[in-house]
Design a protein around this motif. Structure first.
Motif: not given
Length: 336
Positions: A282-292
């Motif tokens: 459950v997420r809210m206002g989460l900055d999720a990213s993956a490395s390129l």
């Protein structure tokens, strides 16, 4: 909309009211005073009145007691086993000035026991492959606030337990499994960067021959996810960020006869959050990213389970007024 989530730690922060009793480590502890909490002060300054290891203080403490750690460097790790004791750093205005070398573990808490860690920098010894902090088989809650956790391999593992993180940074990822639950509030979970591989050359090499040897990179490692949910793990992440680590590659800088560069052995990059089957995010206002970096690249959120995206603003409210354990309280929010 506004989401308000309350994470209640019933003992660790609630029993500090009154005048705590200062207990010099290494001497007999007086009977509990005030409202039942004692304060153990640990200082690594030579000749300090309150001296000793953090583990000694935890071993001497009882449920509801507080261990206050002065600025310094402390080794030996820490184990909190079956008792509701909290460890607070006293940074005295200097960030990351209370440093502990691990590994660390919190385990076998009862339903009425809780542990809180605050203002600590936890770091495993160089080359250690253990989890920086392992939380396991706890029926009571664990609260980690304003802590930095660093390690060569993994940071935190939460198994069969409930743990909350507030304004903390985990530089090598959070692993939640075996029907465990983690709460993250304005915290940052960063996956480890996969190591690059070594170089191997095979084939005959002669400077006067036209035969060119083969070479390749090997033993490269994939990047890890910022948060990994497995075996029924659940995570509620509000604000903050997750980032997958990049995948490693073969070392293509080393020469193999005639300075022929090696081909790379590219490994997959980590995901921002990896939600395995049977798990829930459950997420809210989460900055999720993956490395390129990696073959293939990771995903911001890899979903093989259940992901719920909430919209609105995330707010944090900190209550500093002392509250007796078991006393009633009222919290009121007013808005349009």
């Amino acid at each position: 909309s506004l989401l308000v989530v309350l994470f209640v730690v019933p003992h660790a922060a609630a029993q500090v009211a009154g005048s705590p009793v200062l207990v010099p480590l290494g001497r007999g502890a007086p009977p509990k005073g005030g409202f039942g909490a004692r304060l153990f002060v640990v200082d690594d300054t030579p000749g300090c009145r309150f001296s000793g290891s953090i583990q000694e203080a935890v071993d001497a403490a009882s449920d509801g007691d507080i261990v206050l750690v002065r600025p310094g460097n402390y080794s030996g790790g820490l184990v909190i086993d079956g008792k509701g004791v909290s460890v607070f750093g006293d940074p005295q205005g200097v960030a990351n000035s209370v440093k502990l070398t691990g590994p660390f573990s919190i385990k076998r808490l009862g339903a009425l026991q809780s542990v809180a860690l605050r203002d600590l920098e936890l770091d495993s010894a160089t080359g250690t492959t253990n989890f920086e902090l392992r939380v396991s088989n706890c029926n009571g809650p664990i609260w980690i606030e304003r802590c930095t956790l660093k390690n060569d391999v993994y940071d935190v593992s939460v198994v069969d337990s409930v743990a909350g993180f507030f304004d903390s940074e985990l530089s090598r990822g959070l692993f939640v499994g075996s029907d465990a639950t983690a709460f993250g509030y304005f915290s940052r979970f960063y996956g480890i960067e996969g190591r690059n591989g070594d170089v191997s050359c095979y084939g005959y090499c002669d400077p006067y021959d036209t035969y060119w040897p083969n070479c390749y990179g090997y033993n490269a490692a994939p990047g890890s996810s910022g948060v990994l949910l497995y075996q029924g793990g659940r995570a509620y992440l509000f604000g903050g960020a997750t980032r997958g680590g990049g995948g490693g590659a073969g070392d293509d800088d080393g020469p193999c006869c005639f300075r022929i560069p090696c081909e790379t052995e590219c490994q997959p990059g980590g995901h921002g959050v990896d939600v395995r089957s049977g798990c829930e995010l459950v997420r809210m206002g989460l900055d999720a990213s993956a490395s390129l970096r990696g073959c293939p690249h990771g995903l911001p959120i890899r979903n093989n389970g259940t992901v719920t995206n909430l919209t609105g603003e995330v707010g944090a409210y900190t209550i500093t007024s002392p509250l007796l354990s078991g006393a009633s309280a009222q919290l009121t929010f007013r808005g349009p």
